[in-house]
Scaffold this motif. Sequence first.
Motif, short mmCIF file in Angstrom:
data_model
loop_
_atom_site.label_atom_id
_atom_site.label_comp_id
_atom_site.label_asym_id
_atom_site.label_seq_id
_atom_site.Cartn_x
_atom_site.Cartn_y
_atom_site.Cartn_z
N ASN A 214 0.84 -1.20 0.00
CA ASN A 214 0.00 0.00 0.00
C ASN A 214 0.88 1.25 0.00
OD1 ASN A 214 -2.03 1.90 0.39
ND2 ASN A 214 -2.26 1.46 2.57
N VAL A 215 1.88 1.26 0.85
CA VAL A 215 2.82 2.38 0.92
C VAL A 215 3.59 2.50 -0.40
CG1 VAL A 215 4.91 3.23 2.08
CG2 VAL A 215 3.02 2.24 3.43
N THR A 216 4.01 1.36 -0.91
CA THR A 216 4.75 1.36 -2.18
C THR A 216 3.94 2.01 -3.30
OG1 THR A 216 5.65 -0.77 -1.51
CG2 THR A 216 5.95 -0.14 -3.82
N LEU A 217 2.68 1.57 -3.42
CA LEU A 217 1.86 2.10 -4.51
C LEU A 217 1.61 3.60 -4.34
CD1 LEU A 217 -0.58 -0.91 -4.96
CD2 LEU A 217 1.16 -0.13 -6.59
N GLU A 230 -4.31 -6.71 -13.91
CA GLU A 230 -4.13 -7.66 -12.81
C GLU A 230 -3.62 -9.00 -13.33
OE1 GLU A 230 -3.54 -8.83 -10.11
OE2 GLU A 230 -5.35 -9.03 -8.88
N ASN A 231 -2.39 -9.34 -12.95
CA ASN A 231 -1.84 -10.64 -13.32
C ASN A 231 -1.54 -11.52 -12.12
OD1 ASN A 231 -1.68 -10.34 -16.21
ND2 ASN A 231 0.02 -8.93 -15.91
N VAL A 232 -1.65 -10.98 -10.90
CA VAL A 232 -1.13 -11.74 -9.76
C VAL A 232 -2.14 -12.05 -8.65
CG1 VAL A 232 1.19 -10.87 -10.20
CG2 VAL A 232 -0.21 -9.76 -8.46
N GLY A 233 -3.09 -11.17 -8.38
CA GLY A 233 -4.09 -11.43 -7.32
C GLY A 233 -3.54 -11.27 -5.92
N GLY A 234 -4.32 -11.72 -4.94
CA GLY A 234 -3.89 -11.77 -3.55
C GLY A 234 -3.55 -10.41 -2.96
N LYS A 235 -2.42 -10.38 -2.24
CA LYS A 235 -2.03 -9.17 -1.49
C LYS A 235 -1.87 -7.95 -2.38
CE LYS A 235 0.51 -11.50 2.21
NZ LYS A 235 0.22 -12.87 1.69
N MET A 236 -1.37 -8.17 -3.58
CA MET A 236 -1.17 -7.03 -4.48
C MET A 236 -2.52 -6.41 -4.84
SD MET A 236 1.11 -5.17 -6.00
CE MET A 236 2.64 -5.95 -6.55
N ASN A 243 -5.63 1.96 -3.56
CA ASN A 243 -4.99 3.04 -4.30
C ASN A 243 -5.65 3.38 -5.63
OD1 ASN A 243 -2.35 3.96 -2.88
ND2 ASN A 243 -2.48 1.74 -2.56
N MET A 244 -6.79 2.74 -5.91
CA MET A 244 -7.47 3.05 -7.17
C MET A 244 -8.09 4.44 -7.09
SD MET A 244 -7.06 0.57 -9.36
CE MET A 244 -8.34 0.82 -10.62
N LYS A 245 -8.22 5.07 -8.24
CA LYS A 245 -8.92 6.35 -8.34
C LYS A 245 -10.41 6.10 -8.54
CE LYS A 245 -5.64 9.20 -10.83
NZ LYS A 245 -5.49 10.16 -11.92
#
Lengths: 344, 344
Positions: A214-217, A230-236, A243-245
Amino acid sequence: MGEEVSNKQIVLKNYVIDFPKESDMLLKKTIIKHKVPEDSLNSILVKNLYLSCDPYMRNRMSKREDSYIDSFTPDYPITGYGVATVVDSAHPNFKKGDLVWGITGREKYSLIKSPETIFKIQNMDVPLSYYTGILGMPGATAYFGFYEVCSPKKGETVFVSAASGAVGQLVGQFAKLSGCYVVGSAGSKEKVDLLKNKFGFDDAFNYKEEPDLNVTLKRYFRDGIDIYFENVGGKMLDAVLLNMKLRGRIAACGMISQYNLEQPEGVHNLFCLTTKRIRMEGFIVFDYYHNYSKFLETVLPKIKEGKITYIEYITEGLESAPAALIGLFSGCNVGKQVVVVAHE
Amino acid sequence: MGEEVSNKQIVLKNYVIDFPKESDMLLKKTIIKHKVPEDSLNSILVKNLYLSCDPYMRNRMSKREDSYIDSFTPDYPITGYGVATVVDSAHPNFKKGDLVWGITGREKYSLIKSPETIFKIQNMDVPLSYYTGILGMPGATAYFGFYEVCSPKKGETVFVSAASGAVGQLVGQFAKLSGCYVVGSAGSKEKVDLLKNKFGFDDAFNYKEEPDLNVTLKRYFRDGIDIYFENVGGKMLDAVLLNMKLRGRIAACGMISQYNLEQPEGVHNLFCLTTKRIRMEGFIVFDYYHNYSKFLETVLPKIKEGKITYIEYITEGLESAPAALIGLFSGCNVGKQVVVVAHE
């Protein structure tokens, strides 16, 4: 009746429960007729050249009821996308010598009984292996997923996970061609460097080094994300939702981080869909194949002009196919994973 | 300067962490001028008649950064939808005696400084309280959410959770009017009976009596669900994902089962979005208010003709407002929860 030739096949040994291993697959020596059997209407016999390794294949390695795609059958060759040359044909659209791409077996020769997902290759002035990737299923996935599902607009912000993979590297480049700001995540410094220096992403990060996504994004998208591929799911996905607009779009292409888990991780922040009026939409490239020629007409010139680049990770020999497939899930490959069975 | 009159207000005592309690709110006696202050351009002073209790209000009772909606302010009256009569007006669109609905205070009299979400009531030949529900925010939510977000087609299968609530009971009736098969879930036998016998749902079940919601949904939707109108989130959403049909649509309207949890439950089956090409889309009725008159023109005649019915759960007196609001989360109310402050 036709001459018999030796064949080699990679077969599934048994259904896979969690993380697949090389020993879940087996090299099997068989023989095959070098001609299409006389009673087999519409079949084609092909010699396989390049085999594609794709994350979705993991789902076919498990016994799943009610799946979107058939499970592999133990003791039979694993199937998947590949590039091949036609050896013999009983199908009116194909003749000996044609180069094709589509669903074939992980073996030296394949008898394809219903070539509905076999496309004839018309343009040979690019590497043939590209038809396993940028000009094949992953390329079409990136193209239709980005343009049709994400509806990008100039100036929007785009985040791509598994961004150096077969699909991700293209989505990032399509985003740049559309005038978007694009950031990718990947699992090693080498991949992150590629994203920034080779594929032209505006920025990229190694998710394995980020303790709080979350901080990274928030660091990369100060005003939020318009489009998440979205290619990965889960925590990402959970971090992305925060962080979506407003009125963002999420194209649910795949969730590779979840395929080896018996119970997928829980995603907690779905109420963000409501509060931010987000559209999250799953898609599968099968539904867009009728527009394949449109895709090819757009992308082929861009490759030739050098406006789109593509990185493949090629291993030699059918024997390398099990390790190559498994490598997708440990992230060994850098770029599109391809196995060469024969060069011509 | 205007005469002063006594006012009573329900104020938030402190921010709520998990499950809200009546004691999180307080009845406060104050005084208020019986005229709009002279310097307050565009304000209106209203006498509140009916107050609406809606699940989204829970989100305003917590201190949340970065929320889609402002938190309430402790020691100030809680605000929400209501029906009121104009006592004095400095706004050109409103005059004394007008009946209005929109965002007002939980108090006897409210001075509304920016009446942007105040609509004048033109049709008085239905119960006035309907403007807190079927003809107000929840009605418009059901209407735009179902018709615009779900894109229903005749013959499709529809599932509605929290189906006897202010929004759900209408979604089910809209689905029937559209020629769909519709099943609802609710939390008591009484509510289930209402769904089947009063609102015309094809079927309904009490989710509290179902040990495995996946199995339950398979019982009611043998061939799967085309449209899910999502009001609850969590475990129900997880079970629905397993039962959606190809190209199904989920309108994420609310997730009431999650509002009192500090960490929302994890939803595990999101990969179904990809495999079944599902579109899941969040929406908020604010975005559709510019089409309110279209909604009214469609729904009002249907009410008058008896083609749509509506059930309200009315409690008397401002003093009952805290309990009425809390009751939403324990499922006490049957139908739309309304509080009467004054009858005229």
